[in-house]
Enzyme design. Structure first.
Site: not given
Ligand code: GUN
Length: 301
Positions: A60, A104, A127
């Site tokens: 990311k 995350q 998100d």
């Molecule tokens: N953990 C697994 N997928 C995601 C996501 O799309 N966003 C976040 N913040 N954590 C995750």
């Protein structure tokens, strides 16, 4: 010819669609920088060292920088208290250079994830997990360009839209009822006027429900649980699963990434199908960058 799809292929190329989205965002961000003398900023918060999280956060961060988003990185010790994490989110909420905040998941078990997600300023919710944004997604009849929508399901929708196939009236089956994928995916498909069924681990006769799907989105997190003979002829299959398994390859045990769908068999029945890797994964990241850019524009334009 539609984006991300070879003329003869039934494979939905998420890598290519995501790349096009990132290129569009890069152009847009460079114009925003010229016009507003500011750039979008994404705060990336990781707690602890869960291996999968480290992989995602790295990917990311790299993609964000490539499109011109400034990344503000906070990698915290797994023993951090909930209060300390909430204090950090509070300070990021107040910083003008932070357009989007990503915490995350998963968080360590001593931290209540929902409390942390609720503490993020909904306008900076990269998100789309904040209850206000979840509510907006469920209420709004059409896709409002300013909405912060969970990245994985939105990426799946973009892939479906790339096919040039009418979604209206189709029976869509989503396997999985998570807040991150299953539930928002169902909302998005409903907005496309699909007839939506949400199946899950307690569903009676999952193969039968799946075999009635014109569109099947598998987001269960179990390797190759969806078998080829569950797929209706010419169904569209979107595989959200990313499962690391051990497989014998050339006489050796090797790590392999597989989806929730038994690809080699499902591919024979599907009209279109996403591969793993190279399907949904790159779309999730591109949609995170999109949300960060939307949050920036919502604030400054
Ligand atoms: N953990 C697994 N997928 C995601 C996501 O799309 N966003 C976040 N913040 N954590 C995750």
């Amino acid at each position: 010819m539609n984006i991300g799809q070879d003329s003869m292929s039934k494979i939905i190329d998420g890598k290519k669609i995501a790349q096009e989205l990132r290129e569009d965002l890069k152009k847009e961000i460079s114009k925003l920088k010229i016009n507003y003398k500011k750039e979008p900023g994404l705060a990336v918060v990781q707690v602890g060292n869960v291996a999968a999280s480290s992989v995602y956060v790295k990917a990311k961060t790299k993609s964000a920088i490539e499109v011109g988003i400034k990344v503000i990185d906070h990698h915290l010790d797994e023993k951090i208290t909930q209060k300390e994490l909430l204090n950090l989110v509070d300070s990021l909420n107040k910083q003008d250079n932070v357009s989007g905040i990503l915490v995350q998941l998963p968080l360590p078990v001593h931290i209540n994830e929902q409390v942390v997600l609720d503490s993020i300023d909904p306008n900076k919710d990269a998100d789309g997990f904040h209850p206000l944004n979840v509510g907006k997604l469920s209420i709004s009849a059409t896709n409002d360009e300013n909405l912060l929508i969970p990245c994985t399901p939105y990426g799946c929708l973009l892939m479906l839209n790339s096919l040039g196939v009418e979604l209206k009236g189709k029976h869509a089956v989503v396997i999985g009822r998570s807040n991150i994928v299953g539930k928002p995916m169902a909302q998005l498909l409903l907005k496309e006027s699909c007839t939506v069924t949400i199946a899950h681990s307690k569903t009676t006769d999952l193969p039968k429900i799946c075999s009635e799907a014109d569109i099947l989105v598998a987001a269960v997190g179990r390797p190759e649980i969806v078998k080829g003979n569950w797929i209706k002829k010419n169904a569209i299959v979107i595989d959200v699963g990313i499962n690391r398994v051990q497989r014998e390859i050339d006489g050796e045990q090797k790590n392999k990434l597989v989806g929730d769908v038994d690809y080699s068999e499902a591919e024979k029945n599907a009209s279109f199908i996403t591969p793993v890797p190279g399907g949904v994964g790159p779309m999730t990241i591109a949609c995170l960058l999109r949300n960060t850019t939307i949050a920036f524009k919502n604030k400054f334009i």
